[in-house]
Design a protein around this motif. Structure first.
Motif, PDB file in Angstrom:
ATOM      1  N   ARG A 123    -140.442  22.170 -39.695  1.00  0.00           N
ATOM      2  CA  ARG A 123    -140.716  22.141 -41.298  1.00  0.00           C
ATOM      3  C   ARG A 123    -142.221  22.578 -41.707  1.00  0.00           C
ATOM      4  NH1 ARG A 123    -140.405  16.983 -43.580  1.00  0.00           N
ATOM      5  NH2 ARG A 123    -139.826  17.943 -45.564  1.00  0.00           N
ATOM      6  N   GLY A 163    -128.145  16.819 -47.479  1.00  0.00           N
ATOM      7  CA  GLY A 163    -128.701  17.545 -46.397  1.00  0.00           C
ATOM      8  C   GLY A 163    -129.992  16.703 -46.074  1.00  0.00           C
ATOM      9  N   THR A 164    -130.007  15.414 -45.834  1.00  0.00           N
ATOM     10  CA  THR A 164    -131.431  14.845 -45.787  1.00  0.00           C
ATOM     11  C   THR A 164    -132.048  15.115 -44.490  1.00  0.00           C
ATOM     12  OG1 THR A 164    -132.032  12.623 -46.484  1.00  0.00           O
ATOM     13  CG2 THR A 164    -130.064  12.695 -44.779  1.00  0.00           C
ATOM     14  N   GLY A 165    -131.372  15.236 -43.380  1.00  0.00           N
ATOM     15  CA  GLY A 165    -132.031  15.713 -42.179  1.00  0.00           C
ATOM     16  C   GLY A 165    -132.776  14.476 -41.828  1.00  0.00           C
ATOM     17  N   THR A 166    -134.080  14.604 -41.369  1.00  0.00           N
ATOM     18  CA  THR A 166    -134.722  13.578 -40.946  1.00  0.00           C
ATOM     19  C   THR A 166    -135.094  12.402 -41.955  1.00  0.00           C
ATOM     20  OG1 THR A 166    -136.812  14.805 -41.470  1.00  0.00           O
ATOM     21  CG2 THR A 166    -135.856  14.748 -38.952  1.00  0.00           C
ATOM     22  N   HIS A 205    -133.140  19.729 -50.636  1.00  0.00           N
ATOM     23  CA  HIS A 205    -134.616  20.244 -50.162  1.00  0.00           C
ATOM     24  C   HIS A 205    -134.106  21.036 -48.720  1.00  0.00           C
ATOM     25  CE1 HIS A 205    -138.383  19.920 -47.843  1.00  0.00           C
ATOM     26  NE2 HIS A 205    -138.579  20.461 -49.125  1.00  0.00           N
ATOM     27  N   GLN A 206    -134.526  22.332 -48.975  1.00  0.00           N
ATOM     28  CA  GLN A 206    -134.282  23.332 -47.750  1.00  0.00           C
ATOM     29  C   GLN A 206    -132.964  23.061 -47.074  1.00  0.00           C
ATOM     30  OE1 GLN A 206    -136.193  25.542 -47.486  1.00  0.00           O
ATOM     31  NE2 GLN A 206    -138.313  25.090 -48.103  1.00  0.00           N
ATOM     32  N   TRP A 239    -137.357  18.714 -35.543  1.00  0.00           N
ATOM     33  CA  TRP A 239    -137.331  19.405 -36.951  1.00  0.00           C
ATOM     34  C   TRP A 239    -138.626  19.144 -37.921  1.00  0.00           C
ATOM     35  CZ3 TRP A 239    -134.875  22.879 -38.905  1.00  0.00           C
ATOM     36  CH2 TRP A 239    -135.114  23.261 -40.233  1.00  0.00           C
ATOM     37  N   PHE A 296    -128.648  22.242 -35.301  1.00  0.00           N
ATOM     38  CA  PHE A 296    -129.502  20.917 -35.876  1.00  0.00           C
ATOM     39  C   PHE A 296    -129.403  19.996 -34.966  1.00  0.00           C
ATOM     40  CE2 PHE A 296    -128.523  23.035 -39.978  1.00  0.00           C
ATOM     41  CZ  PHE A 296    -129.960  22.888 -40.359  1.00  0.00           C
ATOM     42  N   ARG A 352    -136.722  12.669 -44.865  1.00  0.00           N
ATOM     43  CA  ARG A 352    -138.071  12.825 -45.453  1.00  0.00           C
ATOM     44  C   ARG A 352    -138.061  12.420 -47.220  1.00  0.00           C
ATOM     45  NH1 ARG A 352    -143.069  11.170 -45.997  1.00  0.00           N
ATOM     46  NH2 ARG A 352    -144.322  12.567 -47.236  1.00  0.00           N
ATOM     47  N   ASP A 403    -120.270  15.905 -46.016  1.00  0.00           N
ATOM     48  CA  ASP A 403    -120.328  17.200 -46.024  1.00  0.00           C
ATOM     49  C   ASP A 403    -120.660  17.496 -47.454  1.00  0.00           C
ATOM     50  OD1 ASP A 403    -119.847  19.927 -46.322  1.00  0.00           O
ATOM     51  OD2 ASP A 403    -117.781  20.039 -45.822  1.00  0.00           O
ATOM     52  N   MET A 404    -121.484  18.423 -47.636  1.00  0.00           N
ATOM     53  CA  MET A 404    -121.913  18.594 -49.353  1.00  0.00           C
ATOM     54  C   MET A 404    -120.860  19.302 -50.009  1.00  0.00           C
ATOM     55  SD  MET A 404    -124.676  21.549 -48.785  1.00  0.00           S
ATOM     56  CE  MET A 404    -124.798  22.479 -47.356  1.00  0.00           C
ATOM     57  N   ASP A 413    -125.582  13.874 -44.637  1.00  0.00           N
ATOM     58  CA  ASP A 413    -125.944  15.078 -43.763  1.00  0.00           C
ATOM     59  C   ASP A 413    -124.720  15.147 -43.026  1.00  0.00           C
ATOM     60  OD1 ASP A 413    -128.795  16.579 -43.047  1.00  0.00           O
ATOM     61  OD2 ASP A 413    -127.234  16.680 -41.451  1.00  0.00           O
ATOM     62  N   PHE A 453    -128.889  27.586 -45.518  1.00  0.00           N
ATOM     63  CA  PHE A 453    -128.047  27.503 -44.245  1.00  0.00           C
ATOM     64  C   PHE A 453    -126.579  27.527 -44.673  1.00  0.00           C
ATOM     65  CE2 PHE A 453    -131.702  24.786 -43.047  1.00  0.00           C
ATOM     66  CZ  PHE A 453    -131.971  25.481 -41.681  1.00  0.00           C
ATOM     67  N   SER A 461    -124.911  16.242 -39.996  1.00  0.00           N
ATOM     68  CA  SER A 461    -125.413  16.326 -38.245  1.00  0.00           C
ATOM     69  C   SER A 461    -125.662  14.802 -38.027  1.00  0.00           C
ATOM     70  CB  SER A 461    -126.677  17.066 -38.148  1.00  0.00           C
ATOM     71  OG  SER A 461    -127.326  16.620 -37.047  1.00  0.00           O
TER      72      SER A 461
HETATM   73  C1  LIG Z   1    -133.494  22.259 -42.854  1.00  0.00           C
HETATM   74  S1  LIG Z   1    -132.739  20.821 -42.842  1.00  0.00           S
HETATM   75  C2  LIG Z   1    -133.433  19.978 -44.412  1.00  0.00           C
HETATM   76  C3  LIG Z   1    -133.502  18.572 -44.097  1.00  0.00           C
HETATM   77  C4  LIG Z   1    -134.150  17.873 -45.185  1.00  0.00           C
HETATM   78  N1  LIG Z   1    -133.639  18.038 -46.582  1.00  0.00           N
HETATM   79  C5  LIG Z   1    -135.738  18.258 -45.112  1.00  0.00           C
HETATM   80  O1  LIG Z   1    -136.210  19.132 -45.968  1.00  0.00           O
HETATM   81  O2  LIG Z   1    -136.119  17.651 -44.165  1.00  0.00           O
HETATM   82  C6  LIG Z   1    -130.828  21.020 -43.481  1.00  0.00           C
HETATM   83  C7  LIG Z   1    -129.983  20.045 -43.394  1.00  0.00           C
HETATM   84  O3  LIG Z   1    -128.691  20.308 -43.913  1.00  0.00           O
HETATM   85  C8  LIG Z   1    -127.827  19.806 -43.201  1.00  0.00           C
HETATM   86  N2  LIG Z   1    -126.526  20.360 -43.470  1.00  0.00           N
HETATM   87  C9  LIG Z   1    -126.247  21.608 -43.506  1.00  0.00           C
HETATM   88  N3  LIG Z   1    -124.851  21.813 -43.779  1.00  0.00           N
HETATM   89  C10 LIG Z   1    -124.513  20.601 -44.343  1.00  0.00           C
HETATM   90  C11 LIG Z   1    -123.362  20.451 -45.146  1.00  0.00           C
HETATM   91  N4  LIG Z   1    -122.267  21.126 -45.234  1.00  0.00           N
HETATM   92  N5  LIG Z   1    -123.139  19.351 -45.464  1.00  0.00           N
HETATM   93  C12 LIG Z   1    -124.344  18.361 -45.356  1.00  0.00           C
HETATM   94  N6  LIG Z   1    -125.393  18.622 -44.711  1.00  0.00           N
HETATM   95  C13 LIG Z   1    -125.430  19.738 -44.106  1.00  0.00           C
HETATM   96  C14 LIG Z   1    -128.172  19.883 -41.953  1.00  0.00           C
HETATM   97  O4  LIG Z   1    -127.510  19.215 -40.863  1.00  0.00           O
HETATM   98  C15 LIG Z   1    -129.564  19.793 -41.989  1.00  0.00           C
HETATM   99  O5  LIG Z   1    -129.954  18.554 -41.620  1.00  0.00           O
END
Ligand SMILES: C[S@@+](CC[C@H](N)C(=O)[O-])C[C@H]1O[C@@H](n2cnc3c(N)ncnc32)[C@H](O)[C@@H]1O
Length: 313
Positions: free
Chosen positions: A131, A160-163, A225-226, A127, A120, A165, A208-209, A181, A230, A183
């Motif tokens: 997607r 896991g909000t990522g960017t 979402h997605q 990213w 990540f 979106r 951490d989730m 998130d 992981f 990361s």
């Molecule tokens: C594929 S991205 C999806 C991001 C966003 N939900 C989207 O659809 O654009 C997955 C995200 O999950 C986060 N992630 C993975 N394991 C995680 C954890 N244990 N706790 C929090 N976030 C986590 C990653 O850092 C990454 O940003």
């Protein structure tokens, strides 16, 4: 209650062997692949596979084949799994072999988490492009908005909000929006995206989730979402999401349907190649979540699945 004596005897026979009882001990806390079990137990693949077969045949373990990997977990499908659960409560936790296995399991888990985090970190900037390669996002987002209309989303958490979106998608209508998130790199992008598009009134934070930094019953809506493909313990992540959801609150999980694109595992840090509906349904039920709707958006090569559920009162 076990219905047949034979079931009990078969399960006990399968478990009563040093390596197999160690496998049982390892699998009680989550699913493990054959390769991971070989690494932890320091035994060859044919040997471990033979032990696993005996445990699966006796209904103690259940296997989840996926592309080039096969994961194993305590069976929910047969009574052998229940027997295994009860036996696992009797295991001597201070036994040296079990302690070592646990340490090794933790090392392997950490290594996997580090790989995913590095992925990540390295891919944060592109990213959104990745997607878009997976599936038509507009179609997915339209369905998300139909299932959870922004004006009904209340206090919303995006795990896991990522960017960021998903948070952008709920800019108009949600009472409050939180994104979490693990990361820092992803969060840096999220912050910049949210600022650029005038989304100042929402927050993202690192966390951490599996241990969400929120009190019980804090949100009306949780989005995942997605993210779950992981993770190594998606059921636990869903249970933790349910904890922070208010009674009557809604959860929407979006992930892939089972697929065999092994490249996503080797090159994109996916741990699971999608999820069958029954598996996700089990997590939801175990987390006190009532399934309201499940829908597939068929794509080529990846189909996106959506699970929409409500926290029971
Ligand atoms: C594929 S991205 C999806 C991001 C966003 N939900 C989207 O659809 O654009 C997955 C995200 O999950 C986060 N992630 C993975 N394991 C995680 C954890 N244990 N706790 C929090 N976030 C986590 C990653 O850092 C990454 O940003």
């Amino acid at each position: 209650m076990i219905k047949k004596l034979d079931t009990l005897i078969d399960a006990l026979k399968a478990i009563a062997e040093p390596t197999r009882i160690r496998i049982l001990a390892l699998c009680r806390t989550g699913e493990l692949s054959v390769n991971e079990l070989c690494d932890i137990l320091g035994q060859s693949q044919p040997r471990i596979s033979r032990h696993l077969k005996l445990l699966v045949d006796a209904g103690v373990l259940e296997k989840i084949p996926e592309g080039n990997s096969v994961f194993h977990k305590l069976s929910k499908l047969s009574e052998g799994g229940e027997i295994a659960k009860q036996i696992s409560a009797l295991l001597p936790e201070s036994d040296e072999a079990l302690l070592k296995d646990n340490e090794r399991r933790k090392l392997i888990k950490d290594e996997r988490a580090n790989n995913a985090a590095a992925y990540f970190r390295d891919n944060a900037a592109r990213w959104d492009t990745l997607r878009a390669m997976h599936v038509d996002e507009t179609e997915v987002e339209n369905l998300i908005l139909k299932l959870v209309p922004p004006e009904q989303s209340g206090d919303l958490l995006d795990i896991g909000t990522g960017t960021g979106r998903m948070l952008e998608l709920y800019a108009d209508g949600a009472k409050s929006r939180e994104g979490i998130d693990q990361s820092k790199s992803m969060l840096a992008i999220a912050r910049s995206n949210l600022e650029n598009s005038g989304n100042q009134n929402c927050h993202v934070r690192q966390g951490d989730m599996y241990q969400l930094p929120y009190a019980d019953n804090s949100f009306d809506t949780v989005l995942i979402h997605q993210v779950l493909h992981f993770t190594d313990d998606p059921a636990r992540a869903v249970a933790e999401a349910s904890r922070v959801l208010r009674a009557g609150g809604k959860i929407l999980i979006v992930d892939f349907a089972p697929h065999d694109i092994e490249k996503l595992r080797s090159e994109h840090a996916h741990r699971r190649l999608g999820f069958p509906p029954s598996e996700v349904n089990d997590w939801l039920i175990a987390a006190n979540l009532k399934i309201l709707k499940m829908q597939d958006l068929i794509g080529d090569p990846l189909t996106v699945s959506l699970w929409f559920a409500e926290k029971s009162i």
